[in-house]
Design an enzyme around this catalytic site. Sequence first.
Site, short mmCIF file in Angstrom:
data_model
loop_
_atom_site.label_atom_id
_atom_site.label_comp_id
_atom_site.label_asym_id
_atom_site.label_seq_id
_atom_site.Cartn_x
_atom_site.Cartn_y
_atom_site.Cartn_z
N ASP A 35 0.76 -1.15 0.21
CA ASP A 35 -0.12 0.03 -0.24
C ASP A 35 0.83 1.26 -0.15
O ASP A 35 1.67 1.50 0.85
CB ASP A 35 -0.89 0.13 1.39
CG ASP A 35 -1.89 -1.21 1.55
OD1 ASP A 35 -2.01 -1.78 0.12
OD2 ASP A 35 -2.29 -1.20 2.31
N ASP A 80 -9.36 -8.21 8.65
CA ASP A 80 -8.57 -9.16 8.55
C ASP A 80 -7.90 -9.61 9.92
O ASP A 80 -7.57 -10.92 10.16
CB ASP A 80 -7.38 -8.56 7.70
CG ASP A 80 -7.85 -8.38 6.26
OD1 ASP A 80 -8.71 -9.10 5.87
OD2 ASP A 80 -7.31 -7.28 5.68
#
Length: 322
Positions: free
Chosen positions: A15, A258
């Site tokens: 990211d 997650d």
Amino acid sequence: MASGRVVVVGSLNVDATSYVERFPAPGETIVGRDFGTALGGKGANQAVAAHLAGADVEFVARVGDDANATLARSVLAGFGLAIDGVVGVADAPTGVAQITVADSGENTIVVTSGANLALTPGVLDDVRASLADAAVVLTQGELPVATIERLAELCASLGVRFVLNLAPPVVVSPDALAVCDPLVVNEHEARAVGIGRDVPEGAPLEDWLSHAAAAVGRVARSVVVTLGAAGAVAASPVGAWAEPAPEVAVVDTTGAGDAFTGTLAAFLAEGRTLAESMRIAVAAGALAVQARGTVDSYAPRAAVLAAALDDETRRAEGATPA
Ligand code: ADP
């Protein structure tokens, strides 16, 4: 405590986040205020969460032959994860998410899957022995659908517990969903597979219980629906359970799902029940929202277990008549 192996077959991205006052118009160049890179991808996040929860994790992923691959491997290794399964491919970049966050709090995200697309069904034949030896095999909706479906089929034929986090809610075959134990979805993903379509947005946890229970055997072997700040519900052939999340000071909810799913898989792999694993996963999710970042906000096993115990104690005290 003995810990079973969790094999995570999943996505890995880097990211890259730019912080800007406002978004540029097409053709315009603007100056960013700040920039950061971080490990991402649901597979990588969940592999880290399961590892921190105490599982022996094998992460099967594909990266490119580039600087982002080096970065990703070093972050994973820094957490103590084995990186042998994170294999480089020559002809694609490591997956990237280019994120722009404006002062308004809005963001734009461009995800380029790159090397993640090399996780074809054929890769699964190479790791068949690992899959056969796993207590839990975990994957997510970010994989190519043909790979998810083949993985489900392989797990079913090997008799290995298959956990699918259907995020994003891609269309996979009913046969693949049927062997999920559990299928893990948030409320939007649940509706996409026909669970709780008529439950209104923001409905209390209890309203989801009967819908999760009704999906057992119809959609999947067992089902977990995560409901953000409300907590989660789970259902299997032996019962249905609601687990409220504790009230916490929220800093950043990125990656909470997650943290939840990786923790759930780790505790299932240890042989804990679905209800107990969900209870601990709710605590892990609640801890993850109290710190900034994704994997950097995940708490280690001891802290997660302590928080789960605290939540239970608080609830028991709350339930005691004055
Ligand atoms: P996703 O990010 O996949 O949409 P959720 O938002 O449902 O997933 O969050 C997953 C889990 O993280 C929840 O079940 C809960 O345990 C925890 N969680 C998320 N948001 C909060 C919150 N605001 N407060 C406490 N726990 C939270």
